[in-house]
Design a protein around this motif. Sequence first.
Motif, PDB file in Angstrom:
ATOM      1  N   THR A 107      27.435  18.420  42.954  1.00 58.78           N
ATOM      2  CA  THR A 107      28.439  19.827  42.813  1.00 58.78           C
ATOM      3  C   THR A 107      26.707  21.200  42.705  1.00 58.78           C
ATOM      4  N   MET A 108      26.832  22.237  44.022  1.00 60.02           N
ATOM      5  CA  MET A 108      25.867  23.183  43.766  1.00 60.02           C
ATOM      6  C   MET A 108      26.715  24.250  43.678  1.00 60.02           C
ATOM      7  N   MET A 109      26.447  25.150  43.032  1.00 58.99           N
ATOM      8  CA  MET A 109      27.119  26.538  42.879  1.00 58.99           C
ATOM      9  C   MET A 109      26.130  28.031  43.124  1.00 58.99           C
ATOM     10  N   THR A 110      26.541  28.765  43.878  1.00 59.73           N
ATOM     11  CA  THR A 110      26.274  29.793  44.042  1.00 59.73           C
ATOM     12  C   THR A 110      26.442  31.253  43.875  1.00 59.73           C
ATOM     13  N   ASP A 111      25.554  31.905  43.168  1.00 56.48           N
ATOM     14  CA  ASP A 111      26.185  33.188  42.341  1.00 56.48           C
ATOM     15  C   ASP A 111      27.182  33.944  43.274  1.00 56.48           C
ATOM     16  N   ILE A 112      28.326  34.533  42.970  1.00 53.06           N
ATOM     17  CA  ILE A 112      29.085  35.305  44.403  1.00 53.06           C
ATOM     18  C   ILE A 112      28.876  36.538  43.749  1.00 53.06           C
ATOM     19  N   THR A 113      29.196  36.317  41.946  1.00 50.13           N
ATOM     20  CA  THR A 113      29.624  37.506  40.914  1.00 50.13           C
ATOM     21  C   THR A 113      29.627  39.011  41.925  1.00 50.13           C
ATOM     22  N   ASP A 114      28.542  39.662  42.139  1.00 49.27           N
ATOM     23  CA  ASP A 114      28.044  41.002  42.705  1.00 49.27           C
ATOM     24  C   ASP A 114      29.204  41.065  44.036  1.00 49.27           C
ATOM     25  N   THR A 115      29.243  40.131  45.089  1.00 47.93           N
ATOM     26  CA  THR A 115      29.926  40.136  46.062  1.00 47.93           C
ATOM     27  C   THR A 115      31.541  40.575  45.217  1.00 47.93           C
ATOM     28  N   LYS A 116      31.886  39.325  44.357  1.00 47.57           N
ATOM     29  CA  LYS A 116      32.880  39.476  44.479  1.00 47.57           C
ATOM     30  C   LYS A 116      33.359  40.312  43.465  1.00 47.57           C
ATOM     31  N   MET A 117      32.496  41.315  42.868  1.00 46.86           N
ATOM     32  CA  MET A 117      33.497  41.916  42.340  1.00 46.86           C
ATOM     33  C   MET A 117      33.605  43.446  43.486  1.00 46.86           C
ATOM     34  N   LEU A 118      32.645  43.625  43.709  1.00 45.20           N
ATOM     35  CA  LEU A 118      32.568  45.030  44.893  1.00 45.20           C
ATOM     36  C   LEU A 118      33.775  44.577  45.626  1.00 45.20           C
ATOM     37  N   GLU A 119      34.289  43.599  46.104  1.00 43.89           N
ATOM     38  CA  GLU A 119      35.410  42.930  46.672  1.00 43.89           C
ATOM     39  C   GLU A 119      36.760  43.525  46.080  1.00 43.89           C
ATOM     40  N   GLU A 120      36.683  43.494  44.554  1.00 39.74           N
ATOM     41  CA  GLU A 120      37.503  43.443  43.452  1.00 39.74           C
ATOM     42  C   GLU A 120      38.092  45.075  43.832  1.00 39.74           C
ATOM     43  N   LEU A 121      36.783  45.694  43.965  1.00 38.44           N
ATOM     44  CA  LEU A 121      36.331  46.987  43.411  1.00 38.44           C
ATOM     45  C   LEU A 121      37.121  47.728  44.572  1.00 38.44           C
ATOM     46  N   GLN A 122      36.543  47.558  45.895  1.00 39.39           N
ATOM     47  CA  GLN A 122      37.579  48.192  46.934  1.00 39.39           C
ATOM     48  C   GLN A 122      38.587  47.410  47.272  1.00 39.39           C
ATOM     49  N   LYS A 123      39.052  46.543  46.446  1.00 42.23           N
ATOM     50  CA  LYS A 123      40.543  46.228  46.686  1.00 42.23           C
ATOM     51  C   LYS A 123      41.325  47.154  46.042  1.00 42.23           C
ATOM     52  N   ARG A 124      41.010  47.663  44.918  1.00 37.44           N
ATOM     53  CA  ARG A 124      42.083  48.121  43.776  1.00 37.44           C
ATOM     54  C   ARG A 124      41.800  49.593  43.947  1.00 37.44           C
ATOM     55  N   VAL A 125      40.967  50.510  44.844  1.00 28.56           N
ATOM     56  CA  VAL A 125      40.435  51.477  44.859  1.00 28.56           C
ATOM     57  C   VAL A 125      41.318  51.639  45.787  1.00 28.56           C
ATOM     58  N   LEU A 126      41.555  50.890  47.154  1.00 27.76           N
ATOM     59  CA  LEU A 126      42.186  51.081  48.528  1.00 27.76           C
ATOM     60  C   LEU A 126      43.798  51.142  47.970  1.00 27.76           C
ATOM     61  N   GLN A 127      44.217  50.029  47.559  1.00 28.09           N
ATOM     62  CA  GLN A 127      45.474  50.265  46.579  1.00 28.09           C
ATOM     63  C   GLN A 127      45.458  51.266  45.918  1.00 28.09           C
ATOM     64  N   SER A 128      44.796  52.324  45.136  1.00 23.84           N
ATOM     65  CA  SER A 128      45.344  52.877  44.451  1.00 23.84           C
ATOM     66  C   SER A 128      45.402  54.418  45.241  1.00 23.84           C
ATOM     67  N   ILE A 129      44.709  54.606  46.772  1.00 24.57           N
ATOM     68  CA  ILE A 129      44.051  55.772  47.318  1.00 24.57           C
ATOM     69  C   ILE A 129      46.272  55.238  48.350  1.00 24.57           C
ATOM     70  N   VAL A 130      46.518  53.817  49.397  1.00 26.74           N
ATOM     71  CA  VAL A 130      47.638  53.891  50.183  1.00 26.74           C
ATOM     72  C   VAL A 130      48.735  54.689  48.273  1.00 26.74           C
ATOM     73  N   SER A 131      48.410  54.251  47.442  1.00 23.58           N
ATOM     74  CA  SER A 131      49.688  54.451  45.956  1.00 23.58           C
ATOM     75  C   SER A 131      49.917  56.430  45.988  1.00 23.58           C
ATOM     76  N   GLU A 132      49.125  56.958  46.853  1.00 18.55           N
ATOM     77  CA  GLU A 132      48.903  58.419  47.399  1.00 18.55           C
ATOM     78  C   GLU A 132      48.620  59.073  45.789  1.00 18.55           C
ATOM     79  N   LEU A 133      47.394  58.029  44.846  1.00 23.38           N
ATOM     80  CA  LEU A 133      47.462  59.101  43.611  1.00 23.38           C
ATOM     81  C   LEU A 133      46.493  60.267  43.790  1.00 23.38           C
TER      82      LEU A 133
END
Length: 197
Positions: free
Chosen positions: A118-144
């Motif tokens: 097994t080979m594992m590559t750390d993608i924590t930073d990328t994954k966290m940025l993706e999640e942050l972008q996704k949730r912020v975009l969801q909030s924008i679409v909700s017109e908060l």
Amino acid sequence: PAPSAIPLATGPLHQALHASDNAILITNEDLRLVYVNDGFTRLLGYRPDEVLGRRPNEVLLGPHSDPDLLMHVRAGLDARGMFQGQTLMYSRSGQARWVWMVVNRSDARSGGPGGSITMMTDITDTKMLEELQKRVLQSIVSELPLSDLMTQVCREVEHIAPEVTATILSVDRTGRLRTLAAPRLPPPVSAALDGLP
């Protein structure tokens, strides 16, 4: 009885395996760890003597790991001789780490230990940025409202990095700072920021 570590060649191959930023782990036919490289220790904090002889899932899976991960890995190995995908692992200190994982069968008939590599590559930073972008975009679409949106951004940042206290300030027309969002700061501290030049 715990399996002994497999001997690996010394020299350039050995140096390359240990210099890799990727975590590399090898299991035997009983799915017990027989080798981990220095990248494994750097990523997850475990020394070889703490994990050799144990099964990876006993060491690396935690409360928010995919409960079906082992089933998916086995299915991939049975169907194609390999599995790849992203998953949540836990370090020795309990810190969650997102990794891209590639698991290949290691056939004993071809000289392997009979389990997997097994080979594992750390993608924590990328994954966290993706999640942050996704949730912020969801909030924008909700017109908060802007203040609610900024509070949501602060909370997401604090969720991703619990040791951080996120605060968003704005500058008013007079050039003074105003607190736009500071969900973790107590009101007196937040109010003290208001009006600073």
